[in-house]
Design a protein around this motif. Structure first.
Motif, mmCIF file in Angstrom:
data_model
loop_
_atom_site.group_PDB
_atom_site.id
_atom_site.type_symbol
_atom_site.label_atom_id
_atom_site.label_comp_id
_atom_site.label_asym_id
_atom_site.label_seq_id
_atom_site.Cartn_x
_atom_site.Cartn_y
_atom_site.Cartn_z
ATOM 1 N N PHE A 340 21.146 12.250 -5.799
ATOM 2 C CA PHE A 340 21.176 12.691 -7.190
ATOM 3 C C PHE A 340 19.857 13.364 -7.586
ATOM 4 N N ASN A 341 18.758 12.801 -7.122
ATOM 5 C CA ASN A 341 17.450 13.360 -7.469
ATOM 6 C C ASN A 341 17.277 14.755 -6.875
ATOM 7 N N ILE A 342 17.672 14.917 -5.616
ATOM 8 C CA ILE A 342 17.572 16.236 -4.984
ATOM 9 C C ILE A 342 18.450 17.249 -5.716
ATOM 10 N N ALA A 343 19.650 16.821 -6.099
ATOM 11 C CA ALA A 343 20.553 17.713 -6.832
ATOM 12 C C ALA A 343 19.948 18.105 -8.177
ATOM 13 N N MET A 344 19.346 17.142 -8.880
ATOM 14 C CA MET A 344 18.763 17.446 -10.186
ATOM 15 C C MET A 344 17.561 18.367 -10.065
ATOM 16 N N GLU A 345 16.810 18.253 -8.967
ATOM 17 C CA GLU A 345 15.662 19.136 -8.762
ATOM 18 C C GLU A 345 16.081 20.589 -8.597
ATOM 19 N N GLU A 346 17.296 20.812 -8.123
ATOM 20 C CA GLU A 346 17.778 22.168 -7.882
ATOM 21 C C GLU A 346 18.513 22.756 -9.089
ATOM 22 N N TYR A 347 18.640 21.970 -10.173
ATOM 23 C CA TYR A 347 19.394 22.410 -11.351
ATOM 24 C C TYR A 347 18.443 22.357 -12.543
ATOM 25 N N ASP A 348 18.154 23.514 -13.146
ATOM 26 C CA ASP A 348 17.116 23.629 -14.163
ATOM 27 C C ASP A 348 17.268 22.666 -15.345
ATOM 28 N N ALA A 354 14.512 14.763 -13.204
ATOM 29 C CA ALA A 354 14.127 14.637 -11.814
ATOM 30 C C ALA A 354 12.625 14.403 -11.677
ATOM 31 N N LYS A 355 11.834 15.060 -12.505
ATOM 32 C CA LYS A 355 10.387 14.863 -12.466
ATOM 33 C C LYS A 355 10.007 13.454 -12.941
ATOM 34 N N MET A 356 10.776 12.945 -13.906
ATOM 35 C CA MET A 356 10.477 11.613 -14.442
ATOM 36 C C MET A 356 10.670 10.513 -13.421
ATOM 37 N N ILE A 357 11.694 10.640 -12.553
ATOM 38 C CA ILE A 357 11.986 9.568 -11.607
ATOM 39 C C ILE A 357 11.341 9.810 -10.246
#
Length: 360
Positions: A340-348, A354-357
């Motif tokens: 989930f974190n990797i996916a959120m990093e790729e979606y603006d 993603a930066k928070m976690i």
């Protein structure tokens, strides 16, 4: 330049208006509803989640076979057959180890209680008080006690064909996802049109590639850690070496504490077998060296970066997914959160979360 400076505050105000109290409350309601649905339908979502993780983990071998011109149906057949064969042979040996371990578990429990009582006495804590502390620690989120280790192992050591039967849904989900892999782009073009489909494919491709690389390489590294653990314990003559190797493979997906949790049981077993603290310390040193080299040297060299998850986020992920799906959820917690974190990093839009976690 001045126009750009004027536009930035306007964009920030628009973002604030976009995520006002009503929108935040609506998102919280959606999150709660989705959580309840996923928990209620765990009999579907657990095998589906396992299948999704395996789907991404086998992305690299699937792509490798595609480059050699292997047809899609044959790629699926080869990959799924390899997974089933590995599960059958390793699972059969593992189940035999578990059943033998369950048979000897009362003896190990008694010895552990004796060792613990001796250590607790030096701190003025009685054995009964120590048991209360342990019971309070392993209590689950709804206030009920978790199943004892013996009950869990008895269930895991049941019929091997029951174990294979539980994988049927995982295999079915995996086969259909692999079959849909190559035709997804055409469907997106038909559904959203050329322009929007290309944007979706571009973003989805970045997300898929990142998750595939992470899970694929992490699986290989965890497999190496498990094999080395089993081999070292077998050379030391420690019982149930295969069981501890599989445990090391699974727990290697959990950063920070996974290696420690994988080291404790075989070290205790070495102590029980030999009765020599020196022998147990030697076995522990070898296992710690294996996890240190694999986790602190090979993994950064091969993967380039780790999970990039905050240790506090990892802890909350273990608690949350453990509450959701029990022991299986705890095993899936970190890979799911990392995906989930990797996916959120790729979606603006989800980049701030993603930066928070992240650990950075």
């Amino acid at each position: 330049m001045e126009q750009m400076e004027q536009m930035e505050p306007e964009a920030q105000k628009a973002a604030v208006r976009r995520y006002g109290p009503q929108e935040i409350a609506a998102w919280l309601v959606i999150v709660v509803l989705v959580t309840l649905i996923v928990k209620t339908l765990s009999f579907i979502f657990i095998p589906l989640s396992v299948a999704v993780l395996v789907f991404f983990a086998v992305g690299m071998p699937m792509e490798f076979l595609r480059r050699f011109g292997v047809p899609g149906w044959l790629r699926i057949l080869l990959v799924v057959s390899f997974i089933l064969d590995a599960l059958y042979w390793v699972g059969g040996l593992l189940q035999a180890n578990i059943m033998e371990f369950v048979g000897q578990l009362p003896v190990f429990t008694q010895k552990l209680s004796e060792y613990a009582a001796i250590e607790l006495q030096s701190y003025g804590v009685t054995a009964e008080q120590g048991k209360e502390i342990l019971d309070a620690f392993v209590g689950n989120m709804d206030g009920k006690k978790m199943e004892p280790l013996g009950s869990f192992l008895h269930a895991a050591g049941g019929s091997f064909f029951q174990f294979i039967g539980n994988l049927v849904w995982v295999v079915l989900f995996l086969i259909f996802m692999l079959a849909e892999r190559d035709g997804m782009e055409n469907r997106l073009h038909n559904a959203f049109g050329q322009r929007r489909a290309e944007k979706i494919i571009k973003v989805g491709g970045r997300i898929s590639q990142s998750i595939e690389e992470y899970l694929g390489l992490k699986t290989l590294i965890s497999l190496l850690a498990g094999v080395l653990t089993s081999l070292a314990l077998w050379l030391f003559g420690v019982q149930f070496a295969l069981l501890w190797g599989v445990l090391a493979f699974l727990l290697n997906f959990i950063p920070n504490v996974g290696a420690l949790l994988a080291t404790v049981p075989p070290v205790l077993m070495a102590l029980f077998q030999s009765g020599s603290p020196g022998f147990a310390l030697l076995a522990a040193s070898v296992l710690v060296a294996i996890h240190f080299v694999v986790g602190n040297y090979l993994e950064p060299k091969i993967m380039g970066r780790g999970l990039n998850l905050s240790p506090l986020v990892v802890l909350f992920a273990l608690i949350f997914w453990g509450w959701m799906w029990g022991g299986v959820g705890m095993l899936l917690a970190v890979p799911l959160t990392a995906a989930f974190n990797i996916a959120m990093e790729e979606y603006d839009p989800s980049m701030p979360l993603a930066k928070m976690i992240s650990a950075e």
